[in-house]
Motif scaffolding. Structure first.
Motif, PDB file in Angstrom:
ATOM      1  N   LEU A 233       0.859  -1.183   0.000  1.00 43.73           N
ATOM      2  CA  LEU A 233       0.000   0.000   0.000  1.00 43.73           C
ATOM      3  C   LEU A 233       0.897   1.236   0.000  1.00 43.73           C
ATOM      4  N   ASP A 234       0.978   1.882  -1.137  1.00 45.92           N
ATOM      5  CA  ASP A 234       1.747   3.118  -1.245  1.00 45.92           C
ATOM      6  C   ASP A 234       0.821   4.261  -0.828  1.00 45.92           C
ATOM      7  N   ARG A 235       0.871   4.592   0.459  1.00 47.62           N
ATOM      8  CA  ARG A 235      -0.087   5.566   0.994  1.00 47.62           C
ATOM      9  C   ARG A 235       0.171   6.975   0.468  1.00 47.62           C
ATOM     10  N   GLU A 236       1.411   7.268   0.156  1.00 43.45           N
ATOM     11  CA  GLU A 236       1.720   8.601  -0.359  1.00 43.45           C
ATOM     12  C   GLU A 236       1.125   8.811  -1.739  1.00 43.45           C
ATOM     13  N   ARG A 237       1.219   7.791  -2.587  1.00 46.77           N
ATOM     14  CA  ARG A 237       0.682   7.888  -3.945  1.00 46.77           C
ATOM     15  C   ARG A 237      -0.780   7.466  -4.013  1.00 46.77           C
ATOM     16  N   GLY A 238      -1.266   6.768  -2.971  1.00 48.79           N
ATOM     17  CA  GLY A 238      -2.651   6.322  -2.963  1.00 48.79           C
ATOM     18  C   GLY A 238      -2.919   5.159  -3.887  1.00 48.79           C
ATOM     19  N   VAL A 239      -1.959   4.265  -4.041  1.00 44.26           N
ATOM     20  CA  VAL A 239      -2.128   3.104  -4.916  1.00 44.26           C
ATOM     21  C   VAL A 239      -1.645   1.851  -4.200  1.00 44.26           C
TER      22      VAL A 239
END
Length: 433
Positions: A233-239
């Motif tokens: 979960l790439d929370r910074e990019r939201g993907v």
């Protein structure tokens, strides 16, 4: 000993106070029954409301005697002993199977906290235990009042928290329940999702296609499916993307849309505690991917205090949760609770800024479809004043259906209408809010 006894005599008796609220638990042949009690005292005279009916009585020292006559004319008499913030005693009530006979049941009651002064609050709750049942018997973890906002955490469906530590049994363990002061059967609880924040960098899922979605030919080829898949979960990019993907999925990624798979109130009297893997008119493991930030979920209150449970966070889920697990993860949750007094609904409703939605849940898609449709018709009748003929015309031109859940023992069908389609209806009331 004499001095001790004299001191006890000089101590003031515990106060009922001008007005207090209690939760009464009666033992009906080994079955606990929960009922609200609002008690008022003036000069030894008692008044108030017990489970919706007016009461009258007297207090003599620590002993309280009061009676209630319900809407059918049946009389209930109570005698209780007051000890601090608890009551205990016996109730003399009609036999439910013989109008000429009386029966006696023991009961206890605990005094509910008073609402803090001032405007609605934001309260923080850090869970230390979780529930694998939607139950009226689990002690509330926190009491809140309509208008209050709860900030708390959920763990994933396997019982794993934000640190990657197993803290509960698998099977959609829930945070709660939260006691909503003033909530009573026949009310509707409105839960507005203010914030769903992913608090770890991975989610777990499967490479699965649930049996309900498989044809015979597909099932013959799907015998190797069901392996775990971990997602980053790439929370910074939201993907999000599968961690060890190769081949065609090496660069596959999806936009995250955090949601709550589990949201429920406690089921009503006569229902046994229900597994957190199941659903019903109380909500439950609905796995509806519209329970997201900004939307409001309406649930029918079936027990005093409603007893709100929340859990089974998903970073993303397609319609149907066809992989059996969605992107299962942990989450920081912020939600606001409100009550719609005296307005019952038959099943969960969801309202977004642009749509109204009803959720039918049953053992088959056919029955779930019927429930969702009937629920949406009722909403249009109650809040928009439409006749059945008018409802049919609106549905025929504007209804949308989706299948939120295929993975549980029950399945779900959602019926939706865009609010924009309803703006031309004269004198339309706002939907259930």
């Amino acid at each position: 000993m004499r001095l001790h006894a004299l001191l006890l005599c000089l101590l003031p008796l515990p106060a009922v106070a001008a007005a207090t609220d209690w939760l009464v638990v009666s033992d009906y042949w080994g079955n606990p029954v929960y009922q609200p009690l609002h008690l008022e005292e003036q000069d030894g005279k008692l008044g108030g409301v017990f489970d919706g009916d007016l009461l009258s009585g007297e207090r003599h020292g620590r002993t309280l005697r009061y009676s209630v006559t319900d809407t059918r004319g049946a009389r209930y008499s109570f005698e209780a002993r007051l000890q601090g913030d608890t009551l205990s005693g016996r109730a003399d009530v009609p036999d439910p199977n013989d109008a000429q006979r009386r029966v006696t049941h023991a009961f206890t009651a605990r005094r509910l906290p008073e609402r803090p002064a001032g405007p609605p609050r934001t309260v923080d709750y850090a869970p230390t235990s979780w529930s694998n049942e939607f139950s009226p018997h689990r002690a509330p973890v926190l009491t809140v009042w309509p208008g209050d906002t709860i900030r708390t955490k959920t763990i994933d469906s396997g019982g794993v928290d934000e640190r990657g530590v197993t803290v509960a049994l698998f099977g959609n363990p829930q945070t709660g329940p939260f006691y909503i002061a003033g909530a009573a059967p026949g009310d509707t609880l409105a839960v507005t999702i203010r914030r769903l924040h992913l608090n770890r960098d991975y989610a777990d899922s499967l490479d699965m296609i649930v049996g309900r979605a498989q044809s015979v030919r597909l099932a013959a080829k799907a015998t190797e499916l069901g392996k775990p898949v971990r997602w980053t979960l790439d929370r910074e990019r939201g993907v999000g993307y599968p961690q060890k993907a190769d081949g065609k999925l090496k660069h596959f990624e999806v936009p995250l849309r955090p949601m709550l798979g589990g949201l429920a109130v406690a089921p009503g009297f006569g229902s046994a505690p229900i597994s957190t893997g199941d659903t019903g008119n109380f909500g439950g493991n609905m796995d509806f991917n519209e329970i997201v930030e900004g939307n409001t979920v309406y649930l029918p209150v079936q027990q005093p205090g409603a007893l709100l449970y929340v859990g089974d966070a998903h970073a993303l889920q397609g319609d149907g949760e066809t992989t059996q697990y969605a992107l299962e993860t942990s989450m920081d949750v912020e939600l606001t609770v409100d009550l719609i007094k005296g307005k019952p609904i038959p099943m969960p409703r969801v309202e977004s800024p642009t749509q109204i939605m009803t959720l039918g849940q049953a053992g088959s898609l056919d029955e779930a479809l019927r429930q969702a449709t009937a629920g949406l018709v009722l909403w249009l009748q109650q809040d928009y004043g439409l006749s059945l003929s008018e409802c049919a015309q609106v549905l025929g031109t504007s209804v949308q259906y989706s299948v939120p859940n295929l993975a549980g023992r029950s399945v779900g069908v959602a019926a939706k209408i865009d609010k924009a389609r309803l703006t031309g209806i004269p004198d339309a009331s706002p939907p259930a809010s």
